[in-house]
Every structure is written in C-alpha cells, then in structure tokens.
Design a protein around this motif. Structure first.
Motif, PDB file in Angstrom:
ATOM      1  N   MET A   1       0.921  -1.301   0.058  1.00 59.31           N
ATOM      2  CA  MET A   1       0.015   0.365   0.004  1.00 59.31           C
ATOM      3  C   MET A   1       0.904   1.211   0.214  1.00 59.31           C
ATOM      4  O   MET A   1       1.907   1.159   0.980  1.00 59.31           O
ATOM      5  N   LEU A   2       0.670   2.072  -1.179  1.00 60.29           N
ATOM      6  CA  LEU A   2       1.459   3.304  -1.183  1.00 60.29           C
ATOM      7  C   LEU A   2       3.077   2.901  -0.927  1.00 60.29           C
ATOM      8  O   LEU A   2       3.730   3.711  -0.256  1.00 60.29           O
ATOM      9  N   GLY A   3       3.569   2.045  -1.491  1.00 61.28           N
ATOM     10  CA  GLY A   3       4.806   1.583  -1.687  1.00 61.28           C
ATOM     11  C   GLY A   3       5.513   0.974  -0.377  1.00 61.28           C
ATOM     12  O   GLY A   3       6.557   0.679  -0.252  1.00 61.28           O
ATOM     13  N   GLU A   4       4.405   0.524   0.687  1.00 66.07           N
ATOM     14  CA  GLU A   4       4.877   0.151   1.853  1.00 66.07           C
ATOM     15  C   GLU A   4       3.927  -1.351   1.871  1.00 66.07           C
ATOM     16  O   GLU A   4       2.988  -1.365   1.475  1.00 66.07           O
ATOM     17  N   LYS A   5       4.750  -2.254   2.538  1.00 64.39           N
ATOM     18  CA  LYS A   5       4.206  -3.537   2.856  1.00 64.39           C
ATOM     19  C   LYS A   5       3.796  -3.793   4.159  1.00 64.39           C
ATOM     20  O   LYS A   5       4.216  -3.209   5.320  1.00 64.39           O
ATOM     21  N   ALA A   6       2.429  -4.064   4.554  1.00 64.46           N
ATOM     22  CA  ALA A   6       1.670  -4.286   5.640  1.00 64.46           C
ATOM     23  C   ALA A   6       0.904  -5.675   5.609  1.00 64.46           C
ATOM     24  O   ALA A   6       0.673  -6.028   4.719  1.00 64.46           O
ATOM     25  N   GLU A   7       0.588  -6.099   6.810  1.00 70.86           N
ATOM     26  CA  GLU A   7      -0.037  -7.265   6.906  1.00 70.86           C
ATOM     27  C   GLU A   7      -1.556  -6.770   6.893  1.00 70.86           C
ATOM     28  O   GLU A   7      -1.932  -5.869   7.586  1.00 70.86           O
TER      29      GLU A   7
ATOM     30  N   PRO B   1     -10.291   3.565   6.861  1.00 68.40           N
ATOM     31  CA  PRO B   1     -11.496   4.629   6.268  1.00 68.40           C
ATOM     32  C   PRO B   1     -11.969   3.849   5.056  1.00 68.40           C
ATOM     33  O   PRO B   1     -11.810   2.687   4.521  1.00 68.40           O
ATOM     34  N   PRO B   2     -13.464   4.136   5.299  1.00 78.04           N
ATOM     35  CA  PRO B   2     -14.507   3.590   4.225  1.00 78.04           C
ATOM     36  C   PRO B   2     -13.905   3.292   2.855  1.00 78.04           C
ATOM     37  O   PRO B   2     -14.219   2.250   2.104  1.00 78.04           O
ATOM     38  N   ALA B   3     -13.333   4.252   2.317  1.00 80.53           N
ATOM     39  CA  ALA B   3     -12.858   4.475   0.651  1.00 80.53           C
ATOM     40  C   ALA B   3     -11.707   2.922   0.593  1.00 80.53           C
ATOM     41  O   ALA B   3     -11.871   2.456  -0.168  1.00 80.53           O
ATOM     42  N   VAL B   4     -10.991   3.163   1.615  1.00 80.61           N
ATOM     43  CA  VAL B   4      -9.917   1.871   1.681  1.00 80.61           C
ATOM     44  C   VAL B   4     -10.610   0.740   1.788  1.00 80.61           C
ATOM     45  O   VAL B   4     -10.195  -0.550   1.366  1.00 80.61           O
TER      46      VAL B   4
END
Length: 264
Positions: free
Chosen positions: A170-176, A208-211
């Motif tokens: 997400m946005l160049g970052e990795k997250a679980e 957030p709702p959009a995400v």
C-alpha cells in the motif's frame, strides 16, 4: 516347541507378505481405474483399508477405499487436492487383477476438493504470503468488542467464516492485511465475501471507508475448482487445515470405463 513357534512365526510372516503384496496389486489396479474415472493425468494414491486384505478379496467386498491426488490444475488453480472415500465397495479380485474391463459398485462416496492458500493468493492481486485460518465465536466477539468492527459479525456462523491473512503493498509500503470473510457454496463454487478488513494485523484500527471498499473488492472472490470426484454433490464449504474445502456425497454408484452411473 521352540521349532513350532518359529514355524508359526514364519507362516505368519509369509501370510502378511502375501497379504500386503496382493493388496498392493489391487490398489494399483484401482488407481488406474480411478485415474480414468476422475479424469487425472497421473495415477492417484489408493489405499484399501482393513486387514487382512485377502479375506476381503475372497468375498469381493471392501469396507473402505481411499483415493487421493494432489497438484491438480483447473483453470487458474494449480495446486488442488482431490480426495474420494469409497465405502462398501464390491469388486471381485479376478476382475480387479485381470486385463479386461473393470467395474466397481460403491455404496457411498464422499468427494472432496481442497483449494490451498497458494491458489487463493493467485486470485488476489497484490497479496503475498496468504494464509487461511479458522475463526471461532471468541475471535468474532473479540473483533467486535475490542476492535470496533460491525456488530453484525456476531451473527456469522464460525463454520461459514474464514480469516485470510497476507502481506499487501500500500503506497509503496508492505503491511499485514487481515480479512474476516463469509464462505458460501454457490453452484458448487466457493464464494468469499469480506466483512472486516484491517491493515497491520487483526487488532489494528478500522480502515477509512474508501480503503475498506477497495480491499473488499480485491478479496471478493468466486472460485471454481471443477466438479467433485465421482459425481459427488457439493454440500459443504469450510476452512480446514489451512485450505478451503468443498465436500459432498453420492450414493449407490457403478464405476466402469470412464463413466459413473447411479445404481439406485
């Protein structure tokens, strides 16, 4: 007396060796039959249960036969597992071991297809290292109470729920990313509908709702693994052993050539 005991042990050993040898030959014959019956490229693994085998072979009645195959490809899916459990099988030994046509009568069949996490991952763009986990009542309650999820999650039957956990970019970052979803069996296919999605683990704050909407679209899936083996009718979809499993039943079948027909 000692010689008698030794002689008996030798006879028992010979009987066991002959029994296992005959079972292996019969399993090989059934394996070739099942390859054609299920439409596989290679012979599946076959196990004729029960000991001794020869007493079953003489009568032509087998209480239980298990058939299993892995790494089956259907469409985009590449690692499907297929299993069939045959109960009360009638197959005379001369027919099984002979060179002529084979015909087996089966009282009941449970057919299963397993969709591993690696195949589900292929269907979700941008997700890596996907895991499939079971969800219980406590986990659903904890998400609602502690993490502020939609209260309607309390109404989900854990038998029809799954948690999908993977790594997202997400946005160049990795997250679980952790997704609680509802499982539904629709026309023999697995439908996955996300109900709660978190970034940073299952205990992270709501998105957030959009995400949330974007990720829900990403994880909304309908997976077609093909028909169950031996004409079994799909009745259940669940998460088990780190995979999605579709299972069902068929009764009173005759298996011969490449055809499956009902005898009842």
């Amino acid at each position: 007396m000692r010689r008698l005991v030794i002689a008996l042990l030798v006879l028992v050993g010979l009987f066991i060796a002959v029994d296992y040898g005959a079972a292996a030959l019969a399993e090989s014959a059934v394996s070739r039959q099942m390859r054609d019956q299920i439409g596989l490229v290679d012979d599946p693994s076959v196990r004729i249960n029960g000991f001794p085998f020869l007493t079953q072979a003489i009568s032509g009645q087998y209480s239980s036969v298990d058939v299993e195959a892995t790494h089956i490809r259907v469409g985009e899916l590449q690692e499907l597992g297929v299993r069939a459990q045959l109960r009360d099988v009638t197959a005379p030994l001369p027919m099984l071991l002979g060179s002529g046509p084979k015909s087996l009568s089966v009282k009941a069949v449970e057919g299963t297809v397993q969709i591993p996490a690696s195949d589900v991952e292929r269907l979700v763009p941008g997700i890596e290292k996907l895991r499939i986990e079971n969800v219980d009542d406590y986990a659903l309650e904890q998400v609602v109470v502690d993490e502020g999820a939609d209260k309607s999650l309390r109404t989900i039957d854990p038998e029809n729920a799954v948690r999908l956990v993977g790594t997202a970019s997400m946005l160049g970052e990795k997250a679980e990313v952790s997704v609680i979803a509802v499982l539904e069996l629709v026309d023999g296919q697995a439908r996955i509908t996300p109900r709660d999605i978190r970034l940073g683990g299952s205990d992270a704050d709501p998105l957030p709702p959009a995400v949330q909407r974007t990720l829900q679209q990403q994880f909304t899936l309908r997976i077609d693994p093909g028909a169950l083996p031996l004409a079994a009718t799909p009745t259940k979809l669940r998460a088990v052993g780190g995979a999605l499993e579709i299972s069902g039943y068929a009764d009173d079948l005759t298996l011969g050539g490449n055809a499956v027909s009902a005898t009842g």
